[in-house]
Design a protein around this motif. Structure first.
Motif, PDB file in Angstrom:
ATOM      1  N   HIS A  54       1.410  -0.940  -0.313  1.00 22.33           N
ATOM      2  CA  HIS A  54      -0.246   0.284   0.031  1.00 22.33           C
ATOM      3  C   HIS A  54       0.565   1.486  -0.091  1.00 22.33           C
ATOM      4  O   HIS A  54       1.470   1.308   1.320  1.00 22.33           O
ATOM      5  CB  HIS A  54      -1.234   0.530   1.119  1.00 22.33           C
ATOM      6  N   VAL A  55       1.115   1.949  -1.196  1.00 25.14           N
ATOM      7  CA  VAL A  55       2.151   3.016  -1.388  1.00 25.14           C
ATOM      8  C   VAL A  55       0.872   4.827  -1.431  1.00 25.14           C
ATOM      9  O   VAL A  55      -0.312   3.968  -2.030  1.00 25.14           O
ATOM     10  CB  VAL A  55       2.684   3.154  -2.317  1.00 25.14           C
ATOM     11  N   THR A  56       0.535   5.378  -0.519  1.00 25.75           N
ATOM     12  CA  THR A  56      -0.086   6.408  -0.989  1.00 25.75           C
ATOM     13  C   THR A  56       0.690   7.441  -0.600  1.00 25.75           C
ATOM     14  O   THR A  56       1.303   7.656   0.363  1.00 25.75           O
ATOM     15  CB  THR A  56      -1.503   6.356  -0.399  1.00 25.75           C
ATOM     16  N   SER A  57      -0.092   8.379  -1.146  1.00 22.26           N
ATOM     17  CA  SER A  57       0.777   9.744  -1.212  1.00 22.26           C
ATOM     18  C   SER A  57       0.072  11.619  -0.773  1.00 22.26           C
ATOM     19  O   SER A  57      -1.219  10.854  -1.508  1.00 22.26           O
ATOM     20  CB  SER A  57       1.459  10.208  -2.530  1.00 22.26           C
ATOM     21  N   ALA A  58      -0.164  12.342  -0.032  1.00 23.98           N
ATOM     22  CA  ALA A  58      -0.598  13.047  -0.542  1.00 23.98           C
ATOM     23  C   ALA A  58       0.085  14.903  -0.289  1.00 23.98           C
ATOM     24  O   ALA A  58       1.304  14.653  -0.217  1.00 23.98           O
ATOM     25  CB  ALA A  58      -1.754  12.876   1.278  1.00 23.98           C
ATOM     26  N   ASP A  59      -0.459  15.353  -0.065  1.00 21.71           N
ATOM     27  CA  ASP A  59       0.839  17.101   0.031  1.00 21.71           C
ATOM     28  C   ASP A  59       0.474  17.008   1.478  1.00 21.71           C
ATOM     29  O   ASP A  59       1.942  17.991   1.289  1.00 21.71           O
ATOM     30  CB  ASP A  59      -0.343  18.552  -0.113  1.00 21.71           C
ATOM     31  N   SER A  60       0.357  16.603   2.439  1.00 24.80           N
ATOM     32  CA  SER A  60       0.771  16.522   4.127  1.00 24.80           C
ATOM     33  C   SER A  60       0.785  15.734   5.057  1.00 24.80           C
ATOM     34  O   SER A  60      -0.175  14.906   3.856  1.00 24.80           O
ATOM     35  CB  SER A  60       0.119  18.068   4.391  1.00 24.80           C
ATOM     36  N   PHE A  61       1.441  15.346   6.352  1.00 20.83           N
ATOM     37  CA  PHE A  61       1.033  14.486   6.721  1.00 20.83           C
ATOM     38  C   PHE A  61      -0.060  14.584   7.757  1.00 20.83           C
ATOM     39  O   PHE A  61      -0.587  13.478   7.280  1.00 20.83           O
ATOM     40  CB  PHE A  61       1.868  14.478   7.878  1.00 20.83           C
ATOM     41  N   THR A  62      -1.468  15.823   7.437  1.00 19.89           N
ATOM     42  CA  THR A  62      -1.783  15.632   7.975  1.00 19.89           C
ATOM     43  C   THR A  62      -3.765  15.071   7.568  1.00 19.89           C
ATOM     44  O   THR A  62      -3.842  14.276   7.779  1.00 19.89           O
ATOM     45  CB  THR A  62      -3.044  16.853   8.379  1.00 19.89           C
TER      46      THR A  62
ATOM     47  N   SER B  69       8.370  16.663  -3.245  1.00 18.02           N
ATOM     48  CA  SER B  69       8.105  16.932  -2.222  1.00 18.02           C
ATOM     49  C   SER B  69       6.650  16.136  -0.993  1.00 18.02           C
ATOM     50  O   SER B  69       6.141  17.469  -0.824  1.00 18.02           O
ATOM     51  CB  SER B  69       8.342  18.584  -2.318  1.00 18.02           C
ATOM     52  N   LYS B  70       6.643  15.013  -1.376  1.00 19.14           N
ATOM     53  CA  LYS B  70       4.649  14.722  -1.222  1.00 19.14           C
ATOM     54  C   LYS B  70       4.834  14.308  -0.286  1.00 19.14           C
ATOM     55  O   LYS B  70       6.228  13.457   0.635  1.00 19.14           O
ATOM     56  CB  LYS B  70       4.394  13.583  -2.434  1.00 19.14           C
ATOM     57  N   ALA B  71       4.049  13.967   0.896  1.00 14.99           N
ATOM     58  CA  ALA B  71       4.105  12.721   2.190  1.00 14.99           C
ATOM     59  C   ALA B  71       3.876  11.585   1.478  1.00 14.99           C
ATOM     60  O   ALA B  71       2.783  11.579   0.839  1.00 14.99           O
ATOM     61  CB  ALA B  71       3.007  13.823   3.491  1.00 14.99           C
ATOM     62  N   THR B  72       4.156  10.848   2.260  1.00 12.12           N
ATOM     63  CA  THR B  72       4.301   9.549   1.042  1.00 12.12           C
ATOM     64  C   THR B  72       4.514   8.315   2.241  1.00 12.12           C
ATOM     65  O   THR B  72       5.058   8.406   3.213  1.00 12.12           O
ATOM     66  CB  THR B  72       5.193   9.110   0.381  1.00 12.12           C
ATOM     67  N   LEU B  73       3.461   7.570   2.894  1.00  9.45           N
ATOM     68  CA  LEU B  73       3.542   6.320   3.232  1.00  9.45           C
ATOM     69  C   LEU B  73       2.777   4.869   2.457  1.00  9.45           C
ATOM     70  O   LEU B  73       2.623   4.864   1.231  1.00  9.45           O
ATOM     71  CB  LEU B  73       2.318   6.315   4.105  1.00  9.45           C
ATOM     72  N   VAL B  74       4.167   3.879   2.760  1.00 11.95           N
ATOM     73  CA  VAL B  74       4.577   2.437   2.321  1.00 11.95           C
ATOM     74  C   VAL B  74       3.937   1.936   3.139  1.00 11.95           C
ATOM     75  O   VAL B  74       4.238   2.129   4.807  1.00 11.95           O
ATOM     76  CB  VAL B  74       6.205   2.553   1.842  1.00 11.95           C
ATOM     77  N   VAL B  75       3.097   0.848   2.947  1.00 10.82           N
ATOM     78  CA  VAL B  75       2.313  -0.251   4.113  1.00 10.82           C
ATOM     79  C   VAL B  75       2.673  -1.443   3.533  1.00 10.82           C
ATOM     80  O   VAL B  75       2.139  -2.115   1.882  1.00 10.82           O
ATOM     81  CB  VAL B  75       1.409   0.001   4.705  1.00 10.82           C
ATOM     82  N   ALA B  76       4.035  -2.312   4.124  1.00 14.34           N
ATOM     83  CA  ALA B  76       3.616  -3.286   3.274  1.00 14.34           C
ATOM     84  C   ALA B  76       3.241  -4.742   4.755  1.00 14.34           C
ATOM     85  O   ALA B  76       3.811  -4.621   5.730  1.00 14.34           O
ATOM     86  CB  ALA B  76       5.048  -4.128   2.841  1.00 14.34           C
TER      87      ALA B  76
END
Length: 185
Positions: free
Chosen positions: A108-116, A147-154
């Motif tokens: 699961h890799v997703t990104s957004a403009d901010s961590f919030t 410069s995007k906030a990104t989350l990687v979940v494996a």
């Protein structure tokens, strides 16, 4: 009469011999203790192997995240240079201890403009993966641009190896996460 006097005199000696007669007691004690001991030993081996696999998965996720963070997966505008399958292959190459990694890994890799904004879009990491620990792995792949906030979940559904530990269920979900801001590549 002489016999009864003689028996009374030998009675303490017979009791002492009876108390010392422990032939077979060690065998009985061994039989009672070996099963719980082996169950405990096998459970510890299973736990150690599973912890090593989760540590390996976390290392591999950190390595794959570094590729995203430094711009080797996407361009500045967010165009992907590497597919999710290629990233999974890269990730599984760093986690050789995990059996059939590429077939059973959920990413699961997703990104957004901010961590919030990122935290609002993300469900609990341990819920990411095949529905109810069954089915095919799920893949969401949106690594974002510079410069995007990104989350990687494996996540990987670990099948327990030792039959005695299956009383707790047949699978455990291993989870590795990385949260970061992409570099301005």
């Amino acid at each position: 009469m002489a016999r009864s006097v003689h028996d009374r005199a030998n009675r303490p000696r017979r009791r002492a011999l009876f108390r010392r007669a422990d032939g077979g007691a060690v065998s009985v004690e061994f039989a009672l203790l070996i099963a719980p001991f082996l169950m405990l030993l096998m459970g510890l081996l299973e736990l150690g192997y599973m912890v090593q696999a989760e540590s390996s998965l976390q290392f591999a996720t950190d390595t794959a995240s570094r590729l995203i963070r430094t711009g080797k997966v996407t361009t500045r505008s967010g165009e992907t240079l590497m597919t999710s399958d290629q990233l999974i292959e890269e990730l599984c190459g760093k986690a050789p201890i995990i059996p059939d990694c590429a077939e059973h890994l959920s990413l699961h890799v997703t990104s957004a403009d901010s961590f919030t904004a990122l935290s609002k879009d993300v469900e609990t990491p341990s819920k990411i993966g095949p529905e109810k620990l069954r089915g095919t792995p799920s893949i969401e792949f949106s690594p974002g641009g510079a410069s995007k906030a990104t989350l990687v979940v494996a996540t990987y559904d670990w099948s327990l190896i030792i039959p005695l530990t299956k009383t707790l269920g047949s699978k455990r979900r291993l989870v590795a996460t990385a949260v970061f801001r992409n570099e301005p590549f």
